[in-house]
Design a protein around this motif. Structure first.
Motif, PDB file in Angstrom:
ATOM      1  N   ALA A 123      -4.746  -6.043  -1.066  1.00  0.00           N
ATOM      2  CA  ALA A 123      -5.022  -6.828   0.138  1.00  0.00           C
ATOM      3  C   ALA A 123      -4.825  -5.875   1.308  1.00  0.00           C
ATOM      4  N   SER A 124      -5.750  -4.914   1.418  1.00  0.00           N
ATOM      5  CA  SER A 124      -5.520  -3.817   2.363  1.00  0.00           C
ATOM      6  C   SER A 124      -6.679  -3.590   3.316  1.00  0.00           C
ATOM      7  N   GLY A 125      -7.539  -4.570   3.458  1.00  0.00           N
ATOM      8  CA  GLY A 125      -8.641  -4.413   4.414  1.00  0.00           C
ATOM      9  C   GLY A 125      -9.548  -3.230   4.100  1.00  0.00           C
ATOM     10  N   GLY A 126      -9.598  -2.866   2.816  1.00  0.00           N
ATOM     11  CA  GLY A 126     -10.479  -1.766   2.403  1.00  0.00           C
ATOM     12  C   GLY A 126      -9.787  -0.415   2.348  1.00  0.00           C
ATOM     13  N   ARG A 127      -8.484  -0.391   2.647  1.00  0.00           N
ATOM     14  CA  ARG A 127      -7.778   0.908   2.721  1.00  0.00           C
ATOM     15  C   ARG A 127      -7.518   1.521   1.344  1.00  0.00           C
ATOM     16  N   ALA A 128      -7.144   0.699   0.376  1.00  0.00           N
ATOM     17  CA  ALA A 128      -6.758   1.237  -0.935  1.00  0.00           C
ATOM     18  C   ALA A 128      -7.993   1.764  -1.671  1.00  0.00           C
ATOM     19  N   THR A 129      -7.835   2.903  -2.322  1.00  0.00           N
ATOM     20  CA  THR A 129      -8.946   3.448  -3.094  1.00  0.00           C
ATOM     21  C   THR A 129      -8.761   3.214  -4.593  1.00  0.00           C
ATOM     22  N   TYR A 130      -7.615   2.653  -4.973  1.00  0.00           N
ATOM     23  CA  TYR A 130      -7.426   2.240  -6.373  1.00  0.00           C
ATOM     24  C   TYR A 130      -6.460   1.094  -6.420  1.00  0.00           C
ATOM     25  N   ALA A 183      -0.430  -5.995  -3.256  1.00  0.00           N
ATOM     26  CA  ALA A 183      -0.123  -4.785  -2.476  1.00  0.00           C
ATOM     27  C   ALA A 183      -0.862  -4.831  -1.142  1.00  0.00           C
ATOM     28  N   PRO A 184      -0.223  -5.443  -0.132  1.00  0.00           N
ATOM     29  CA  PRO A 184      -0.892  -5.501   1.171  1.00  0.00           C
ATOM     30  C   PRO A 184      -0.723  -4.195   1.958  1.00  0.00           C
ATOM     31  N   ALA A 185      -1.664  -3.953   2.857  1.00  0.00           N
ATOM     32  CA  ALA A 185      -1.418  -3.006   3.956  1.00  0.00           C
ATOM     33  C   ALA A 185      -0.710  -3.810   5.048  1.00  0.00           C
ATOM     34  N   ALA A 186      -0.652  -3.305   6.266  1.00  0.00           N
ATOM     35  CA  ALA A 186       0.172  -3.963   7.295  1.00  0.00           C
ATOM     36  C   ALA A 186      -0.290  -5.400   7.564  1.00  0.00           C
ATOM     37  N   VAL A 187       0.707  -6.278   7.597  1.00  0.00           N
ATOM     38  CA  VAL A 187       0.485  -7.703   7.844  1.00  0.00           C
ATOM     39  C   VAL A 187       1.235  -8.066   9.126  1.00  0.00           C
ATOM     40  N   SER A 188       0.655  -8.915   9.939  1.00  0.00           N
ATOM     41  CA  SER A 188       1.341  -9.351  11.176  1.00  0.00           C
ATOM     42  C   SER A 188       2.432 -10.348  10.816  1.00  0.00           C
ATOM     43  N   THR A 189       3.640  -9.852  10.617  1.00  0.00           N
ATOM     44  CA  THR A 189       4.792 -10.707  10.279  1.00  0.00           C
ATOM     45  C   THR A 189       6.007 -10.170  11.027  1.00  0.00           C
ATOM     46  N   PRO A 190       7.125 -10.916  10.991  1.00  0.00           N
ATOM     47  CA  PRO A 190       8.343 -10.423  11.642  1.00  0.00           C
ATOM     48  C   PRO A 190       8.778  -9.050  11.145  1.00  0.00           C
ATOM     49  N   ILE A 232       0.843  -1.201   0.000  1.00  0.00           N
ATOM     50  CA  ILE A 232       0.000   0.000   0.000  1.00  0.00           C
ATOM     51  C   ILE A 232       0.882   1.256   0.000  1.00  0.00           C
ATOM     52  N   ALA A 233       2.111   1.100   0.543  1.00  0.00           N
ATOM     53  CA  ALA A 233       3.041   2.239   0.593  1.00  0.00           C
ATOM     54  C   ALA A 233       3.393   2.730  -0.805  1.00  0.00           C
ATOM     55  N   ALA A 234       3.346   1.829  -1.797  1.00  0.00           N
ATOM     56  CA  ALA A 234       3.648   2.210  -3.181  1.00  0.00           C
ATOM     57  C   ALA A 234       2.584   3.164  -3.720  1.00  0.00           C
ATOM     58  N   LYS A 235       1.351   2.961  -3.284  1.00  0.00           N
ATOM     59  CA  LYS A 235       0.244   3.781  -3.793  1.00  0.00           C
ATOM     60  C   LYS A 235       0.112   5.088  -3.014  1.00  0.00           C
ATOM     61  N   GLU A 236       0.292   4.988  -1.697  1.00  0.00           N
ATOM     62  CA  GLU A 236      -0.003   6.143  -0.844  1.00  0.00           C
ATOM     63  C   GLU A 236       1.239   6.950  -0.499  1.00  0.00           C
ATOM     64  N   GLY A 237       2.406   6.264  -0.409  1.00  0.00           N
ATOM     65  CA  GLY A 237       3.608   6.933   0.086  1.00  0.00           C
ATOM     66  C   GLY A 237       3.507   7.131   1.586  1.00  0.00           C
ATOM     67  N   ASN A 238       3.980   6.158   2.353  1.00  0.00           N
ATOM     68  CA  ASN A 238       3.891   6.282   3.819  1.00  0.00           C
ATOM     69  C   ASN A 238       4.845   7.358   4.319  1.00  0.00           C
ATOM     70  N   PRO A 239       4.394   8.234   5.225  1.00  0.00           N
ATOM     71  CA  PRO A 239       5.305   9.235   5.779  1.00  0.00           C
ATOM     72  C   PRO A 239       6.450   8.565   6.539  1.00  0.00           C
ATOM     73  N   ALA A 240       7.617   9.130   6.437  1.00  0.00           N
ATOM     74  CA  ALA A 240       8.833   8.617   7.091  1.00  0.00           C
ATOM     75  C   ALA A 240       9.210   7.222   6.608  1.00  0.00           C
ATOM     76  N   GLN A 241       8.739   6.865   5.426  1.00  0.00           N
ATOM     77  CA  GLN A 241       9.151   5.595   4.786  1.00  0.00           C
ATOM     78  C   GLN A 241       9.374   5.854   3.297  1.00  0.00           C
ATOM     79  N   SER A 242      10.127   6.911   2.984  1.00  0.00           N
ATOM     80  CA  SER A 242      10.260   7.292   1.571  1.00  0.00           C
ATOM     81  C   SER A 242      11.005   6.241   0.760  1.00  0.00           C
TER      82      SER A 242
END
Ligand SMILES: NC(=O)c1ccc[n+]([C@@H]2O[C@H](COP(=O)([O-])OP(=O)(O)OC[C@H]3O[C@@H](n4cnc5c(N)ncnc54)[C@H](O)[C@@H]3O)[C@@H](O)[C@H]2O)c1
Length: 229
Positions: free
Chosen positions: A222-229, A165-172, A124-134
């Protein structure tokens, strides 16, 4: 799910998280799987940034019908102005060069066989650009573009190339993530929770199967409804 008889799947990042869950999902369907990872716990030790090692592994395996390229790193979680050049480059080396090297190694054999499935891991970071994760966001956007490009390039070969393109997944991967960053991610997710690795593996398993026929160069959400495209 339906897979061709006798195929071999190579799952990078297969020591843990989404890669391990995908390997288990494919094995449950009778698919022969080789996992590769820098960390212990995979069938083969592999650094996906090492071009010679990648080519040698694919050569040794003889055939790779399915590639799930799950190896990746989250990179530095700090404002862009505070990033070191090497941190930026390392994130790109693992996430972007690694995707390129694995795809380059397996594509000729798949094209010769007239059948293949490649699944890359975007975010999801590819679509939205997470802050502090450039670095991470930009590297995953590169994975999306590579996937779209290769999908078109191979469109008539029987080899399908798609990204998840997942949003956060519970992984290591998220074990060391700042709790505030995780809380932000959860708050942005309409389902209000993180994904389980098995949920992502289910989608990947389908993308590797014979059930998919008319999709390539696509990015599956695979973002639990977060992605809008
Ligand atoms: N967990 C998430 O929230 C999330 C969200 C979106 C996308 N993704 C992506 O999914 C993929 C899998 O992530 P995960 O959550 O399973 O993370 P993870 O950390 O559990 O697994 C990633 C694996 O990649 C391996 N790896 C790292 N660098 C490597 C290298 N140079 N060579 C070989 N292996 C290497 C690690 O050892 C690890 O086992 C990654 O590409 C990640 O960016 C994860």
């Amino acid at each position: 799910m339906r897979y061709p008889d006798g195929i071999l799947a190579l799952v990078t990042g297969g020591a843990g998280g989404i890669g391990a869950a995908t390997a288990a999902r494919l094995r449950a369907e009778g698919v022969r799987v080789v996992t590769a990872d820098l960390a212990p716990g995979a069938d083969v030790r592999l650094d996906v940034t090492d071009a010679e090692a990648v080519d040698a592994l694919v050569g040794r395996l003889g055939r790779v019908d399915v590639l799930v390229h799950s190896a990746g790193i989250v990179g530095p979680a700090r404002p862009l102005a505070e990033l070191g050049t090497e941190e930026w480059r390392t994130t790109f080396r693992v996430n972007v060069d690694g995707t390129f090297l694995l795809c380059r190694a397996v594509v000729p054999g798949m094209v010769r066989a007239g059948w293949g499935r490649i699944v890359t891991l975007a975010s999801i970071a590819a679509k939205e650009g997470n802050p502090a994760q450039s670095a991470y966001s930009a590297s995953k956007a590169a994975v999306v573009a590579l996937t779209k490009s290769l999908g078109k390039e191979l469109a008539t070969t029987g080899v399908l190339v798609n990204a998840v393109a997942p949003a956060a997944v519970s992984t290591p991967m998220n074990a060391g993530t700042d709790p505030a960053v995780l809380a932000r991610s959860q708050a942005l997710t309409p389902m209000g929770r993180f994904a389980r690795a098995e949920e992502i593996a289910e989608l990947i398993g389908w993308l590797c199967s014979e059930h998919i026929g008319f999709s390539t160069g696509a990015v599956y959400d695979a973002s639990g409804g977060r992605a809008t495209y």
